[in-house]
Design a protein around this motif. Structure first.
Motif, PDB file in Angstrom:
ATOM      1  N   TYR A   1      -3.944   7.323  -5.576  1.00  0.00           N
ATOM      2  CA  TYR A   1      -4.333   6.090  -6.237  1.00  0.00           C
ATOM      3  C   TYR A   1      -5.791   6.201  -6.672  1.00  0.00           C
ATOM      4  O   TYR A   1      -6.698   6.026  -5.878  1.00  0.00           O
TER       5      TYR A   1
ATOM      6  N   HIS B   1      -8.967   5.457  -9.665  1.00  0.00           N
ATOM      7  CA  HIS B   1      -9.384   4.360 -10.544  1.00  0.00           C
ATOM      8  C   HIS B   1      -9.854   4.856 -11.896  1.00  0.00           C
ATOM      9  O   HIS B   1     -10.086   6.038 -12.081  1.00  0.00           O
ATOM     10  N   THR B   2     -10.002   3.932 -12.799  1.00  0.00           N
ATOM     11  CA  THR B   2     -10.398   4.303 -14.145  1.00  0.00           C
ATOM     12  C   THR B   2     -11.920   4.255 -14.309  1.00  0.00           C
ATOM     13  O   THR B   2     -12.557   5.268 -14.422  1.00  0.00           O
TER      14      THR B   2
ATOM     15  N   ALA C   1       0.731   2.696   2.891  1.00  0.00           N
ATOM     16  CA  ALA C   1       0.081   3.843   2.254  1.00  0.00           C
ATOM     17  C   ALA C   1      -1.164   3.419   1.471  1.00  0.00           C
ATOM     18  O   ALA C   1      -2.099   4.188   1.308  1.00  0.00           O
ATOM     19  N   ASN C   2      -1.153   2.194   0.975  1.00  0.00           N
ATOM     20  CA  ASN C   2      -2.274   1.671   0.171  1.00  0.00           C
ATOM     21  C   ASN C   2      -2.671   0.295   0.706  1.00  0.00           C
ATOM     22  O   ASN C   2      -2.365  -0.728   0.090  1.00  0.00           O
TER      23      ASN C   2
ATOM     24  N   LEU D   1      -4.179  -2.386  -1.543  1.00  0.00           N
ATOM     25  CA  LEU D   1      -3.508  -2.691  -2.816  1.00  0.00           C
ATOM     26  C   LEU D   1      -3.132  -4.170  -2.934  1.00  0.00           C
ATOM     27  O   LEU D   1      -2.486  -4.742  -2.054  1.00  0.00           O
TER      28      LEU D   1
ATOM     29  N   HIS E   1      -7.282  -5.314 -21.767  1.00  0.00           N
ATOM     30  CA  HIS E   1      -7.234  -3.946 -21.224  1.00  0.00           C
ATOM     31  C   HIS E   1      -8.437  -3.661 -20.337  1.00  0.00           C
ATOM     32  O   HIS E   1      -8.328  -2.979 -19.310  1.00  0.00           O
TER      33      HIS E   1
ATOM     34  N   SER F   1      -8.569  -2.763 -16.324  1.00  0.00           N
ATOM     35  CA  SER F   1      -9.280  -1.584 -15.808  1.00  0.00           C
ATOM     36  C   SER F   1     -10.268  -1.991 -14.719  1.00  0.00           C
ATOM     37  O   SER F   1     -10.403  -1.315 -13.695  1.00  0.00           O
ATOM     38  N   LEU F   2     -10.976  -3.099 -14.951  1.00  0.00           N
ATOM     39  CA  LEU F   2     -11.961  -3.550 -13.970  1.00  0.00           C
ATOM     40  C   LEU F   2     -11.294  -4.077 -12.699  1.00  0.00           C
ATOM     41  O   LEU F   2     -11.814  -3.883 -11.601  1.00  0.00           O
TER      42      LEU F   2
ATOM     43  N   ASP G   1      -8.425  -2.973 -11.621  1.00  0.00           N
ATOM     44  CA  ASP G   1      -7.907  -1.754 -10.991  1.00  0.00           C
ATOM     45  C   ASP G   1      -8.977  -1.122 -10.104  1.00  0.00           C
ATOM     46  O   ASP G   1      -8.690  -0.609  -9.020  1.00  0.00           O
ATOM     47  N   GLU G   2     -10.209  -1.203 -10.570  1.00  0.00           N
ATOM     48  CA  GLU G   2     -11.347  -0.691  -9.793  1.00  0.00           C
ATOM     49  C   GLU G   2     -11.397  -1.357  -8.413  1.00  0.00           C
ATOM     50  O   GLU G   2     -11.872  -0.788  -7.452  1.00  0.00           O
TER      51      GLU G   2
ATOM     52  N   ASN H   1      -8.685  -2.348  -6.769  1.00  0.00           N
ATOM     53  CA  ASN H   1      -7.327  -2.195  -6.198  1.00  0.00           C
ATOM     54  C   ASN H   1      -6.360  -3.306  -6.573  1.00  0.00           C
ATOM     55  O   ASN H   1      -5.391  -3.567  -5.852  1.00  0.00           O
ATOM     56  N   ILE H   2      -6.646  -3.994  -7.667  1.00  0.00           N
ATOM     57  CA  ILE H   2      -5.762  -5.081  -8.080  1.00  0.00           C
ATOM     58  C   ILE H   2      -4.955  -4.613  -9.293  1.00  0.00           C
ATOM     59  O   ILE H   2      -5.530  -4.256 -10.323  1.00  0.00           O
ATOM     60  N   ALA H   3      -3.640  -4.609  -9.139  1.00  0.00           N
ATOM     61  CA  ALA H   3      -2.776  -4.133 -10.222  1.00  0.00           C
ATOM     62  C   ALA H   3      -2.214  -5.320 -10.996  1.00  0.00           C
ATOM     63  O   ALA H   3      -1.423  -6.105 -10.465  1.00  0.00           O
TER      64      ALA H   3
END
Lengths: 127, 406
Positions: free
Chosen positions: A3, A5-6, B16-17, B20, B343, B347-348, B350-351, B353-355
């Motif tokens: 996992y 990150h971007t 595992a995460n 997340l 978008h 991306s931010l 995701d940084e 851990n939020i999908a």
């Protein structure tokens, strides 16, 4: 756990500054090349104007609407392109584009990062 | 009951995460251990091809596969297991109806009525058949609150319409369409109805008999099951009369050099070896959902959606799409933040851990209608808690603060 990150928020801010404060923003009055294109999936739009002398890029401007990645990519690409031959820039490898951006580009965002290059490649000179 | 303190433990992905925050369940859900076990158990203990083998293990595999079919029939209130056709997903189920029904029963000039809030999977299959058969697709508009426009619906449900296909729950706006009322509206005009239930079956009690729809499509992977398995419910009256969709093994009674006799439905519509293990695991997913209780799931998601809407409205510069009336909506919430492309938001997040999902969510006509190229979408499920929404809220606050200093 596989996992990764971007981009972090600081990288994001840098990109945003690139996109929004770019000296290459705008239009040229009499461009030798004007090309535009969009990324249908996210709605990003870029148009690029170039002034050419003997095949070399003398001046470059862009107009952008969309995410910071596609905007920043346009700015860094034009910065890099200035003074170089158009043909060489049009043949630039995607990897070089990612390197110019200086951030990790996740697979989902590759089209954002490559939009400016795709637009440049689609452009044809008037001569 | 959903035990908010322990439910995440049923899902190994969160072990595992641990950090997340998964808010993209409208795209696909995470899988509980019980479903993963069913999948593995099939391969470890009873793996054989179904319906053909004259040996015990094949008979066992067939039994498990058909038990899953019967379970799913009961789960959605179908008349019987015969009405349940296994497909790869919702998309394939819709394509099956487009090819086996529309292509054979509709003629040039006929219309198929869709809505502007459809997923591409409930547009493109119709587009393909419409192009070939010179049919016309028409789209019912929505109102500013993200619900179907009743006036436009009445105006467009003309005598030319020979099929209506609409989503039960919008994958972007979260709008819950009044499926039962819509079906009776169409039936009163002699129009058969297909419902895209991909975003409904995982989240609420669905009773296809009470709805009286002609076709109902949904996917396993959006309801805790593996990818590669989906369902088409088909009413009795079509089972015998519609021609097959794909040809191959499993769907025939006899084949000669000059003639083919098809098997009875549902086998007639299931050419080739299916995703046996995925169908069995879908049965396990149904068991898991029934154990929790669909009413409890619905209540849990409404609570979360309400909380999400409340928190989002506190974020400066936010625009939320979809109905504000909780009775008319499901858990998915689409939004945009002023000054940041969706978008970039994704991306931010995701940084941290939020999908979430960003884009047009396979609903380009809807986004055109909304006047935005893309949105961010939060879509929670049974394993999400208010704490997850809190983490999202804080992250959006941080983004706003860092970007705009507010």
């Amino acid at each position: 756990m596989g996992y990764t990150h971007t981009m972090d928020i600081n990288a994001f801010k840098q990109l945003r500054n690139h996109a929004e404060l770019s000296p290459y923003k705008g239009k040229l009055k009499k461009p030798d090349l004007r090309a535009s294109g969009d990324n249908l999936l996210c709605g990003d739009k870029i148009s690029i104007d170039l002034a050419l002398t003997k095949g070399k890029i003398k001046e470059a401007k862009f107009i952008h609407q969309g995410c910071v990645l596609s905007g920043a990519a346009a700015s860094v690409l034009l910065e890099y392109a200035k003074g170089k031959e158009l043909e060489k820039i049009q043949n630039l490898a995607p990897e070089k584009m990612f390197k110019l951006l200086g951030v990790d580009v996740s697979p989902a965002r590759v089209p954002c990062a490559l939009l400016a290059l795709a637009v440049l490649r689609s452009g044809k000179t008037h001569s | 009951m959903i035990n908010k303190n322990t439910i995440k433990k049923d899902f190994p992905i969160f072990k595992a995460n641990p950090k997340l925050v998964y808010l993209d369940s409208a795209a696909t859900t995470q899988k509980p251990q019980a479903v993963i076990d069913a999948l593995v158990k099939h391969y470890e203990n009873t793996n054989a091809n179904i319906h053909r083998g004259i040996y015990e293990m094949s008979e066992q595999a067939t039994k498990h596969y058909e038990e899953a079919r019967a379970k799913i029939a009961r789960f959605i209130g179908a008349q019987g297991a015969r009405n349940i056709i296994f497909t790869r997903n919702t998309t394939e189920a819709v394509n099956l109806v487009a090819q086996s029904f529309a292509r054979h029963h509709l003629k040039a000039g006929d219309e198929i009525l869709l809505t502007v809030m459809e997923h591409h999977s409930n547009i493109v299959p119709w587009y393909l058949v419409a192009k070939e058969k010179k049919l016309k697709l028409r789209f019912v508009r929505i109102t500013s609150d993200g619900t179907l426009d009743p006036k436009d619906l009445v105006a467009k449900a003309t005598k030319k319409v020979k099929l209506a296909a609409f989503t039960h729950v919008s994958n972007v706006l979260g709008t819950v369409n009044p499926a039962r009322d819509l079906v009776s509206f169409f039936h009163a005009r002699g129009i058969p109805a297909l419902i895209d239930g991909a975003q409904a079956v995982p989240h609420m009690s669905v009773d296809v008999s009470a709805m009286d729809c002609d076709f109902y499509a949904f996917s396993g992977h959006k309801m805790l099951a593996p990818t590669g398995i989906g369902v088409l419910y088909m009413k009795d009256k079509y089972l015998g009369s519609l021609p097959p969709f794909l040809g191959g093994g499993e769907m025939i009674r006899s084949v000669s050099e000059t003639n083919v006799v098809f098997a009875d439905a549902p086998a007639k519509f299931e050419a080739g070896t299916p995703a046996i293990e995925a169908a069995i695991a879908l049965g396990a997913a149904v068991d898991y959902l029934e154990h929790i209780g669909m009413k409890n799931i619905e209540r849990h998601e409404k609570e979360l959606a309400q909380y999400t809407l409340e928190k989002l409205r506190q974020v400066p510069g936010v625009t939320v799409y979809g109905p504000t009336d909780m009775k008319r909506r499901s858990g998915a919430v689409a939004f945009n933040l002023k000054g940041i492309h969706p978008h970039d938001i994704a991306s931010l997040l995701d940084e941290q851990n939020i999908a979430v999902r960003a884009g047009n969510h396979c609903a380009m006509p809807l986004h055109k209608f909304l006047g935005v190229p893309a949105t961010c979408r939060i879509s929670p499920y049974i394993y999400n808690t208010k704490k997850d929404i809190g983490v999202l809220y804080d992250a959006l606050g941080d983004i706003n603060k860092t970007m705009f200093g507010s």
